[in-house]
Design an enzyme around this catalytic site. Structure first.
Site, mmCIF file in Angstrom:
data_model
loop_
_atom_site.group_PDB
_atom_site.id
_atom_site.type_symbol
_atom_site.label_atom_id
_atom_site.label_comp_id
_atom_site.label_asym_id
_atom_site.label_seq_id
_atom_site.Cartn_x
_atom_site.Cartn_y
_atom_site.Cartn_z
ATOM 1 N N HIS A 507 0.813 -1.221 0.000
ATOM 2 C CA HIS A 507 0.000 0.000 0.000
ATOM 3 C C HIS A 507 0.847 1.273 0.000
ATOM 4 O O HIS A 507 0.330 2.363 -0.226
ATOM 5 C CB HIS A 507 -0.996 -0.011 1.177
ATOM 6 C CG HIS A 507 -0.406 0.329 2.512
ATOM 7 N ND1 HIS A 507 -0.174 -0.617 3.483
ATOM 8 C CD2 HIS A 507 -0.034 1.513 3.047
ATOM 9 C CE1 HIS A 507 0.322 -0.028 4.560
ATOM 10 N NE2 HIS A 507 0.410 1.267 4.320
ATOM 11 N N ASP A 561 -0.967 -7.343 1.097
ATOM 12 C CA ASP A 561 -0.267 -6.061 1.261
ATOM 13 C C ASP A 561 1.237 -6.307 1.422
ATOM 14 O O ASP A 561 1.811 -6.156 2.502
ATOM 15 C CB ASP A 561 -0.831 -5.332 2.480
ATOM 16 C CG ASP A 561 -0.307 -3.902 2.604
ATOM 17 O OD1 ASP A 561 0.280 -3.411 1.626
ATOM 18 O OD2 ASP A 561 -0.501 -3.303 3.678
ATOM 19 N N SER A 679 4.322 1.693 8.411
ATOM 20 C CA SER A 679 3.861 0.572 7.595
ATOM 21 C C SER A 679 5.016 -0.012 6.790
ATOM 22 O O SER A 679 5.904 0.711 6.335
ATOM 23 C CB SER A 679 2.763 1.029 6.634
ATOM 24 O OG SER A 679 1.615 1.427 7.330
#
Length: 752
Positions: A507, A561, A679
């Site tokens: 992402h 992801d 992330s």
């Protein structure tokens, strides 16, 4: 200064003495210092004096004799009052082709000496040196050299006298120390054909001097670090790693730990000795090397607790168990220190192994041998220990070509009147290395074994190694951690999984496929160790589509992801940049010390084997934060909280539509939650002092950094928050087909 404890065995030598036994007088105070007693005031008790830093005790110790009188070891006169005297560092006797200032007879702690060369000579070494509180100079020997010899000018260490001024091939130089200084290193060196002097640089030191842990750990750690890097059997290309205790990949290391159990050690120190030895064994076995460990304790006689001929000597658990079972009273009937017998036990072990394998076989000839002797260097029975060393060198055929096949380290712990000459005589003599040391106390010994593995010396891509020493930076503790950014704005994190590949979240790249302006910062971005890399190729999982379930009322979905980035250049391995171990690979299997034939399922069962598994991720400021990964029934209760999130999932009827089995779950009350910008970073565990990535940070229900521009500011969610914090991480065990498809030529994967 604690008693000179030099081994891993503390023996109470005089238990149960009769009440009628005499005791020694108690008027033994030292002016300006303190003292400790090994066994009270009874005969056999060792009194050890200590002084504040920068001072040393004179005398260093006294022994309570059976007559009830104190005796100072080595003293010929009657007892004098103990005092603390100032530590001094030795002065130069001469300095060739230059001048030094100031010219003093000796130098106080904190005092400096400066060196300058005459015209036509270049200064090599330290131009200014300072006297340290341990009686040793900092820096390196200053030498004024014109480069005219086949070998460089070997210099003259402070306090030494050298004879021999020719530096051609075959020329020799000899050294001695002035006044009462003690020489450690080589008293004679020869200029060899390769332009290098034989032996070890001689150092003249005060008899009361000792070594700091930060000096000893690198000296030991360099040897072992090169050895560990050189024995990584998964490396696909050879690299020159230099000497040190280097083992070829087809070779093997025999490590012999000799632990002196004499009357100068106490029970508390014995426990620290065993803990330090166990720590060292654990660290060494955590690397993928072929090693067998022998353990020998000794006083008047040696006791072999583990032989390299025993198959269990290759099993870390069995070796540590042998150490733990070493009994404080094993040598209580022996009062002497028979270093010869201990070393002779090593010789006999070698002889038996040679007969078993065959003297002419490669299996025998390719074994490297390292002996670590923990002793006070005061052998007082059994003959000269140097004789046993000569026998060992003979059976191993140690010559100039095979000099790398034997290393002997002699380490004293404490500060009795150490026999520096014997320690130096036993330790190996190799160019650029030291093999004889004295440490101040058992705490210093523990520090050495805890921090001796300097991963900056590992040029191999050995995985999952973090520098856990007290003074290591955040980046050195997690050297796989990288920052990913488009131009200047940081967006995501990632993890090095090889010297050219980074694992991160898909992402991070959903806003476009042009990565020409993106950069990956490897190493510490706040220092000279940080370096930016261009991205040669980005591999985004084709299954990732954040809007894939929008028509089901699920506004964001983070299945698949995961992404890989190939850097435009290979990363040079260092203490600031090193890959993490990926489960289900041979690299991780070796780090876990699992047997051949292990599978990916075996790794999952070992790493994620509890309902709540402690793990970590790296924060925006580089610090390591703690979480708990929920497994089994706890995973279900952890994930169900998502149903309370009505903004992102207003019409959710089945939690598994959002939280599939691709995700690990964390975020209970005691956990930290990742911030936006973290992330893609690794979710990792520690096993056997190595680190393994089991997941990567994907998404969550709470951002603890919201509204703050300060990377050090994180705000915990209030207990009343609905929904409570939950964080979800891509489970790498569930992404194996994709990882194998793209990394099959990079990593060595195990069967599923």
């Amino acid at each position: 200064m604690g008693p000179l404890m030099v081994l891993f065995c503390l023996l109470f030598l005089y238990p149960g003495l009769a009440d009628s036994a005499p005791s020694c007088p108690q008027n033994v105070n030292i002016s300006g210092g303190t003292f400790t007693l090994s066994h009270g005031w009874a005969p056999g008790s060792l009194l050890t004096y200590s002084c504040p830093q920068g001072l040393y005790p004179s005398p260093a110790s006294r022994l309570c004799k059976s007559s009830g009188q104190w005796q100072t070891p080595g003293a010929t006169r009657s007892l004098s009052k103990a005092v603390c005297k100032p530590v001094r560092c030795p002065a130069p006797v001469s300095f060739e082709n230059g001048i030094y200032t100031p010219r003093l007879g000796s130098y106080p702690v904190g005092g400096n000496v400066s060196f300058e060369c005459e015209d036509g000579f270049i200064l090599r070494g330290s131009p200014v040196r300072q006297c340290r509180p341990n009686g040793m100079w900092d820096g390196e020997t200053a030498v004024c050299d014109n480069g005219a010899g086949h070998c460089p000018n070997p210099g003259i260490s402070l306090g030494a006298v050298r004879t021999g001024f020719r530096f051609g091939h075959g020329d020799k130089v000899r050294y001695r120390c002035s006044s009462n200084l003690v020489l450690t290193g080589s008293s004679e060196r020869e200029c060899q054909g390769n332009g290098v002097w034989s032996g070890t640089e001689p150092i003249c030191r005060q008899p009361y001097s000792y070594d700091f842990p930060e000096d000893v750990a690198p000296a030991l750690g360099t040897s072992f670090s090169h050895m560990l890097g050189a024995t990584n059997p998964t490396q696909k290309t050879k690299e020159s790693l230099g000497r040190k205790i280097q083992i070829q990949r087809s070779g093997h290391l025999n490590l012999y730990l000799l632990l002196d159990c004499s009357q100068s050690v106490s029970e508390n120190d014995f426990l620290i000795f065993k803990e330090s030895a166990s720590l060292m064994v654990d660290r060494i076995f955590s690397f993928e090397i072929n090693v067998s460990v022998a353990i020998i304790t000794f006083a008047s006689e040696p006791k072999v607790l583990m032989s390299v001929l025993n198959d269990n000597s290759r099993d870390m658990t069995e070796v540590i168990s042998s150490l733990e079972n070493a009994n404080y009273k094993d040598h209580e009937n022996g009062t002497g220190t028979n270093t010869y017998a201990a070393l002779n036990s090593v010789y006999l072990m070698m002889n038996n192994q040679m007969r078993l394998l065959g003297m002419e076989t490669m299996a025998w000839q390719e074994i490297r041998h390292a002996i670590i002797l923990l002793t006070d260097g005061k052998s007082n029975m059994g003959g000269s220990p140097k004789t046993a060393v000569d026998h060992i060198r003979e059976i191993l055929n140690i010559n100039q070509k095979r000099n790398d096949y034997l290393d002997i380290y002699a380490i004293g712990v404490g500060k009795l009147d150490v026999d520096w000459r014997e320690l130096n005589e036993l330790g190996s003599k190799k160019d650029g290395e030291r093999h004889a040391f004295i440490l101040q106390d058992t705490k210093a010994l523990h520090q050495v074994f805890e921090h001796m593995l300097d991963v900056s010396k590992l040029t191999d891509t050995i995985c999952g190694v973090g520098n856990m020493s007290a003074n290591a930076s955040d980046q050195e503790r997690t050297p796989w951690h990288v920052t990913i950014k488009p131009k200047s704005q940081e967006t995501c994190r990632g993890a090095l999984i090889s010297d050219q590949w980074v694992l991160t979240a898909a992402h991070c790249f959903r806003d476009g496929n042009d990565h020409s302006l993106w950069r990956v910062n490897v190493g510490d971005p706040k220092s000279q160790w940080g370096k930016e890399f261009l991205i040669e190729k980005a591999v985004i999982s084709p299954g990732f589509d954040v809007f894939a379930k929008k028509n089901q009322g699920i506004l964001e979905f983070y299945g698949d992801d995961i992404a890989l980035l190939k850097l435009a250049q290979k990363v040079k391995m260092s203490t600031h940049a090193r890959p993490i171990c990926l489960p289900c690979t041979m690299e991780a299997n070796l780090a876990l010390r699992r047997p051949q034939g292990s599978t990916c399922r075996d790794h999952e069962n070992e790493l994620l084997n509890k309902q709540s598994v402690p793990a970590h991720f790296v924060a925006l400021n580089g610090s390591k934060l703690n979480i708990n990964l929920k497994m089994g029934v706890e995973w279900t209760s952890c994930a169900e909280v998502v149903s309370q999130e009505k903004t992102m999932f207003p019409n959710l009827t089945d939690v598994r539509e959002v939280v599939t089995d691709q995700f690990l779950c964390s975020g209970t009350q005691e956990d930290e939650s990742p911030c936006k910008g973290e992330s893609g970073g690794a979710v990792f565990l520690e096993r056997r002092f190595r680190f393994f990535q089991v997941g990567l940070v994907s998404w969550g229900l709470y951002n603890p950094c919201l509204g703050s521009a300060d990377k050090n500011s994180r705000k915990r969610a209030p207990r009343s928050k609905v929904p409570p914090p939950r964080d979800f991480h891509i489970n790498l065990f569930r992404m194996q087909p994709w990882l194998r498809q793209h990394l099959g030529d990079v990593l060595n994967f195990l069967p599923l």
